[in-house]
Design a protein around this motif. Structure first.
Motif, PDB file in Angstrom:
ATOM      1  N   ARG A   1      54.777  27.633  61.593  1.00  8.43           N
ATOM      2  CA  ARG A   1      54.975  27.768  60.145  1.00  8.43           C
ATOM      3  C   ARG A   1      54.434  29.100  59.624  1.00  8.43           C
ATOM      4  NH1 ARG A   1      54.261  22.254  56.733  1.00  8.43           N
ATOM      5  NH2 ARG A   1      55.020  23.778  55.209  1.00  8.43           N
TER       6      ARG A   1
ATOM      7  N   PHE B   1      60.374  27.408  55.469  1.00 11.29           N
ATOM      8  CA  PHE B   1      60.120  26.290  56.378  1.00 11.29           C
ATOM      9  C   PHE B   1      61.116  25.190  56.020  1.00 11.29           C
ATOM     10  CE2 PHE B   1      58.048  22.112  56.995  1.00 11.29           C
ATOM     11  CZ  PHE B   1      57.975  22.130  58.383  1.00 11.29           C
TER      12      PHE B   1
ATOM     13  N   PRO C   1      62.293  21.506  56.782  1.00  6.79           N
ATOM     14  CA  PRO C   1      61.880  20.259  57.456  1.00  6.79           C
ATOM     15  C   PRO C   1      62.914  19.701  58.416  1.00  6.79           C
ATOM     16  CG  PRO C   1      61.251  20.190  55.144  1.00  6.79           C
ATOM     17  CD  PRO C   1      62.101  21.422  55.325  1.00  6.79           C
ATOM     18  N   GLU C   2      64.221  19.892  58.122  1.00  5.46           N
ATOM     19  CA  GLU C   2      65.246  19.326  59.004  1.00  5.46           C
ATOM     20  C   GLU C   2      65.292  20.035  60.361  1.00  5.46           C
ATOM     21  OE1 GLU C   2      69.245  19.559  57.745  1.00  5.46           O
ATOM     22  OE2 GLU C   2      69.387  21.741  57.919  1.00  5.46           O
TER      23      GLU C   2
ATOM     24  N   VAL D   1      62.606  20.562  62.119  1.00  7.19           N
ATOM     25  CA  VAL D   1      61.432  20.118  62.871  1.00  7.19           C
ATOM     26  C   VAL D   1      61.637  18.673  63.305  1.00  7.19           C
ATOM     27  CG1 VAL D   1      58.952  19.668  62.814  1.00  7.19           C
ATOM     28  CG2 VAL D   1      59.884  21.690  61.667  1.00  7.19           C
ATOM     29  N   GLU D   2      61.444  18.426  64.590  1.00  5.75           N
ATOM     30  CA  GLU D   2      61.547  17.074  65.147  1.00  5.75           C
ATOM     31  C   GLU D   2      60.294  16.829  65.991  1.00  5.75           C
ATOM     32  OE1 GLU D   2      63.348  13.423  65.607  1.00  5.75           O
ATOM     33  OE2 GLU D   2      64.217  15.120  64.511  1.00  5.75           O
ATOM     34  N   CYS D   3      59.754  15.624  65.918  1.00  3.43           N
ATOM     35  CA  CYS D   3      58.548  15.298  66.685  1.00  3.43           C
ATOM     36  C   CYS D   3      58.918  14.628  68.008  1.00  3.43           C
ATOM     37  CB  CYS D   3      57.619  14.382  65.885  1.00  3.43           C
ATOM     38  SG  CYS D   3      56.583  15.297  64.738  1.00  3.43           S
TER      39      CYS D   3
END
Length: 380
Positions: free
Chosen positions: A241, A251, A253-254, A256-258
């Motif tokens: 980030r 940044f 959010p879509e 980023v995947e955990c």
């Protein structure tokens, strides 16, 4: 009352024959200042001193109910046999523990083989310990219940101290530290004193890798993060980030995947990411570790995409398989040998009193990018 000098002298004379239960109770019962004394444990538990001795020394001829009663008092009052007790009983303990913590589901019975992280750290720990004349007892900790066995290993002095890798700042480990046990934590931030912490500079590594992708010309960079319960995963996400922020990139959010730091978890996270961003796919994906990156590369190829022509891939750790992947994986090199050496030497310092009781030592190890073939400039 026993006289320490006389008892020690008597023990030396009788070393080749036997030692009485009473003398062994004294030897095993030298306690750190402020801890409950041996006979007090017996009184509080409502058992004899010899029963306490059998429980502490791990003998099997004690009813389970009685053993639990004694151990409750041990935990409540923080009884830890002083290191000098082992000296009187025949020498220093040269065994240290390496406790590899992995409580993720779906890895039962395969935690060492599925991890690209534990194996090189284990090898480095054994090498460093051997150089100091120490032996290593390696154990997997797969659940909270396993910590009861770990605590018993410490209390019975099977090990002089222990290194925990993959620890997630659990209350169980804090309890072990509060008992006065010598502990080093790798890849974890301990809030309580009395432990040594060894961590890679995860923030800097993730920042450098994301900045490198930006310098190649990528603007839509995804991140598949590790489990946010782990310090390394948190720091790597923050580094990602920060690099975006400095470059003036939003940044998203879509993007980023955990994942879970496992190869199959990388496959699942990559599949979810590509499905969610089908209308505006990322041109680069930075994975939180190499295991997930290797799994993600499989999914990308299954989708008919080329690496790095269609999408660039980067990882973190530099496990051995990374250099042999097709294409060879660009990654952040984690210095396993240096980290394991610091952990072993830090533990030895704790055991030998070179780090004061109750103090915390923090080590942060630098990392660097290894540029290979899986990253390139995006197509225009």
């Amino acid at each position: 009352m026993y006289n320490t000098i006389n008892t020690k002298h008597k023990y030396e004379m009788m070393r080749s024959t036997f030692i009485t239960a009473c003398e062994r109770a004294f030897i095993n019962c030298v306690c750190q200042g402020g801890k409950a004394y041996y006979q007090e444990i017996a009184a509080l538990a409502g058992v004899s001193r010899s029963t306490v001795s059998r429980v502490i020394n791990g003998y099997g001829n004690v009813p389970e109910q009685t053993r639990r009663k004694v151990m409750r008092v041990v935990e409540q009052y923080g009884y830890v046999p002083h290191a000098s007790a082992r000296v009187l009983a025949g020498g220093n303990n040269s065994v240290i523990g390496l406790f590899m913590v992995d409580c993720k589901s779906g890895t039962a019975g395969r935690k060492m083989s599925l991890s690209g992280y534990f194996s090189p750290f284990l090898a480095g720990t054994i090498d460093s310990a051997s150089g100091l004349g120490l032996h290593v007892l390696a154990c997997m900790v797969a659940s909270s219940a396993d910590y009861a066995d770990v605590q018993r290993i410490f209390l019975e002095q099977t090990v002089a101290g222990g290194i925990f890798i993959g620890e997630q700042n659990s209350s169980e480990l804090k309890k072990i530290i509060r008992l006065g046990c010598k502990v080093v934590v790798v890849d974890g931030g301990m809030e309580c004193g009395g432990a040594v912490a060894v961590n890679a500079d995860n923030f800097s590594g993730a920042y450098q890798m994301t900045k490198y992708l930006i310098e190649l010309g990528h603007r839509r960079i995804a991140h598949i993060a590790g489990p946010q319960s782990q310090l390394s995963a948190q720091e790597r996400l923050c580094g990602y980030r920060k690099a975006l922020e400095e470059a003036g990139l939003p940044f998203v959010p879509e993007l980023v995947e955990c994942g879970d730091f496992m190869r199959e978890g990388g496959r699942k996270a990559t599949r979810a990411l590509l499905e969610r961003t089908a209308q505006s796919a990322p041109t680069a994906v930075f994975f939180g570790n190499d295991s997930m990156a290797l799994g993600g590369m499989e999914v990308i190829r299954e989708k008919g995409l080329s690496i790095p022509e269609d999408i660039s891939i980067a990882g973190f750790d530099n496990v051995e398989l990374a250099q042999y992947s097709q294409p060879a994986l660009t990654t952040v090199c984690l210095p396993f040998q240096e980290m394991s050496s610091l952990a072993v030497h830090g533990l030895e310092d704790l055991i030998n009193g070179r780090i004061a009781e109750g103090c915390t030592a923090q080590y942060r190890v630098p990392v660097e990018i290894v540029k290979r073939d899986s990253c390139a400039a995006p197509r225009v």
